[in-house]
Design a protein around this motif. Structure first.
Motif, short mmCIF file in Angstrom:
data_model
loop_
_atom_site.label_atom_id
_atom_site.label_comp_id
_atom_site.label_asym_id
_atom_site.label_seq_id
_atom_site.Cartn_x
_atom_site.Cartn_y
_atom_site.Cartn_z
N SER A 283 26.75 40.29 25.11
CA SER A 283 27.87 39.90 24.24
C SER A 283 29.13 39.70 25.07
N THR A 284 29.36 40.61 26.02
CA THR A 284 30.52 40.47 26.92
C THR A 284 30.20 41.14 28.25
N VAL A 285 30.66 40.53 29.31
CA VAL A 285 30.52 41.11 30.66
C VAL A 285 31.85 41.79 30.97
N ILE A 286 31.81 43.10 31.18
CA ILE A 286 33.07 43.80 31.46
C ILE A 286 33.37 43.68 32.96
N LEU A 287 34.52 43.10 33.26
CA LEU A 287 34.93 42.94 34.65
C LEU A 287 35.73 44.15 35.11
N GLY A 288 35.65 44.42 36.41
CA GLY A 288 36.54 45.40 37.02
C GLY A 288 37.30 44.68 38.12
N ALA A 289 38.53 45.07 38.36
CA ALA A 289 39.29 44.42 39.43
C ALA A 289 40.33 45.39 39.96
N SER A 290 40.52 45.39 41.27
CA SER A 290 41.57 46.24 41.85
C SER A 290 42.77 45.39 42.28
N ARG A 291 42.62 44.08 42.23
CA ARG A 291 43.72 43.17 42.62
C ARG A 291 43.77 41.99 41.66
N GLU A 292 44.96 41.42 41.54
CA GLU A 292 45.12 40.27 40.65
C GLU A 292 44.23 39.10 41.07
N GLU A 293 44.16 38.82 42.39
CA GLU A 293 43.36 37.67 42.86
C GLU A 293 41.91 37.82 42.44
N GLN A 294 41.39 39.05 42.45
CA GLN A 294 39.98 39.24 42.08
C GLN A 294 39.76 38.81 40.63
N LEU A 295 40.65 39.25 39.76
CA LEU A 295 40.46 38.91 38.34
C LEU A 295 40.58 37.41 38.13
N ARG A 296 41.58 36.79 38.75
CA ARG A 296 41.73 35.33 38.60
C ARG A 296 40.47 34.62 39.08
N GLU A 297 39.93 35.09 40.21
CA GLU A 297 38.71 34.49 40.75
C GLU A 297 37.54 34.69 39.77
#
Ligand code: NDP
Length: 332
Positions: A283-297
């Motif tokens: 239903s949804t893939v939960i993302l984790g990110a420690s930096r803004e660039e990672q999430l944008r990517e």
């Protein structure tokens, strides 16, 4: 953003969502957490995942402060918590963890306070509790829904059998049963989502909010050329994760996937997340990110799904060599 239904419910959930494990209140500063939430919300992400145990409550506090500041309409996003582990503090008392009525109710009230919201959209039993009768947990979750403190409840890392037991209890007493499960799902960890739960999607309309799409970063390819400091696997206390994730077999797979990603003109992280999205039972893939660039990517995975043709998916199978198979007929 793409929106999917959370299992058989009518609830539209963004196909990508944002989690806070090890990041909010721990690895990253609060202003980075604030920016990550804004990037996510502006991209159409409508689900933010949390738990009582994350940074021992600080993750919920940080997220709560951010939600308060943002003043986003409460009906435009969803926030979760999870109960079971308690705080794991040295002075924790026996009543301060587990899925008995006392802890489930107290943990819900505490999560509401820390997150500064009037209700939780999704509330998960973070692990099964084999010391508590399943009837007690199902009744408690049902009552929390009736009281308006939570909207939907689900499980995390429960076996198919345990989820079916919860449904049997709900049916017997005409209670609201669990509608979603939060399992690990990524290219290296497939069995539960692809095999064990297969009947649950059909029989109960189970929804899934899946975790660790990058296997804690390994599938981003960042460790392909050796260990890197200033990453999750270098956080003190996470040696157990480093030892299980950074094994030669995983690195070899990651290197092969890296070559494929380059050929497709995308990054390895995006390829790994798009692969999770291709599964219609997610239903949804939960993302984790420690930096803004990672999430944008990582958000690019929504578009990259279209590159994953049947031929490319087969090529990935040949690299992974871990497609779950049913046991042979009559097998134990
Ligand atoms: P991932 O497997 O995607 O790991 C995320 C981490 O990988 C980031 O924090 C970052 O770590 C690294 N990373 C992310 N994007 C990139 C990139 N593009 N390039 C390089 N490195 C990258 O997901 P999580 O393990 O964080 O799981 C997601 C969420 O799922 C959690 O936040 C939590 O909400 C939930 N969860 C639930 C569990 C459960 O039991 N129910 C268990 C675990 C997670 P770094 O930069 O520090 O290396």
């Amino acid at each position: 953003m793409e929106y999917r239904k959370l299992g058989k419910t009518g609830l539209p959930i963004s196909a990508l969502s944002l989690g806070s494990w090890l990041t909010f209140g721990k690895q990253i500063d609060n202003s980075t957490a604030d920016k990550l939430m804004s990037i996510a919300y502006d991209a159409g992400i409508n689900f933010f995942d949390n738990a009582e145990i994350y940074a021992r409550g600080r993750s919920e506090q940080v997220m709560g402060e951010i939600l308060k500041r943002k003043e986003w309409p409460r009906d435009s996003y969803m926030v979760s918590s999870k109960v079971y582990f308690g705080y794991l503090g040295k002075d924790a008392k026996p009543t301060q963890r587990g899925l008995h009525r006392k802890h489930v109710v107290e943990a819900c009230n505490q999560a509401l306070k820390r997150l500064q919201v009037e209700y939780l959209d999704l509330y998960f039993c973070h692990r099964p509790d084999r010391e508590v009768p399943i009837e007690e947990t199902v009744w408690t979750m049902h009552n929390l829904i009736v009281q308006g403190k939570i909207l939907y409840w689900g499980t995390s890392e429960w076996s198919a059998h345990e989820i079916m037991e919860a449904h049997a209890v709900a049916e017997r007493y005409r209670l609201i049963g669990p509608v979603m499960e939060q399992p690990q799902y990524n290219m290296l960890e497939r069995h539960r989502v692809e095999m064990e739960y297969a009947r649950l999607y059909k029989t109960y309309g189970l929804g899934t909010t899946t975790w660790s799409p990058l296997a804690s970063g390994v599938l981003s390819g960042k460790y392909n050329d050796g260990f890197r400091p200033d990453t999750r696997l270098s956080i003190p206390g996470m040696e157990w994760l480093k030892d299980s994730a950074l094994v030669e077999k995983n690195i070899q797979v990651a290197r092969a996937l890296g070559k494929l990603a380059t050929r497709l003109g995308t990054s390895q992280a995006v390829l790994a997340i798009a692969w999770c999205l291709k599964n219609p039972n997610v239903s949804t893939v939960i993302l984790g990110a420690s930096r803004e660039e990672q999430l944008r990517e990582n958000l690019k995975a929504l578009q990259v799904q279209s590159l994953l043709s049947p031929d490319v998916m087969e090529e990935i199978e040949q690299i992974l060599k871990n497609k779950p198979e049913p046991p042979p007929y009559g097998g134990a």
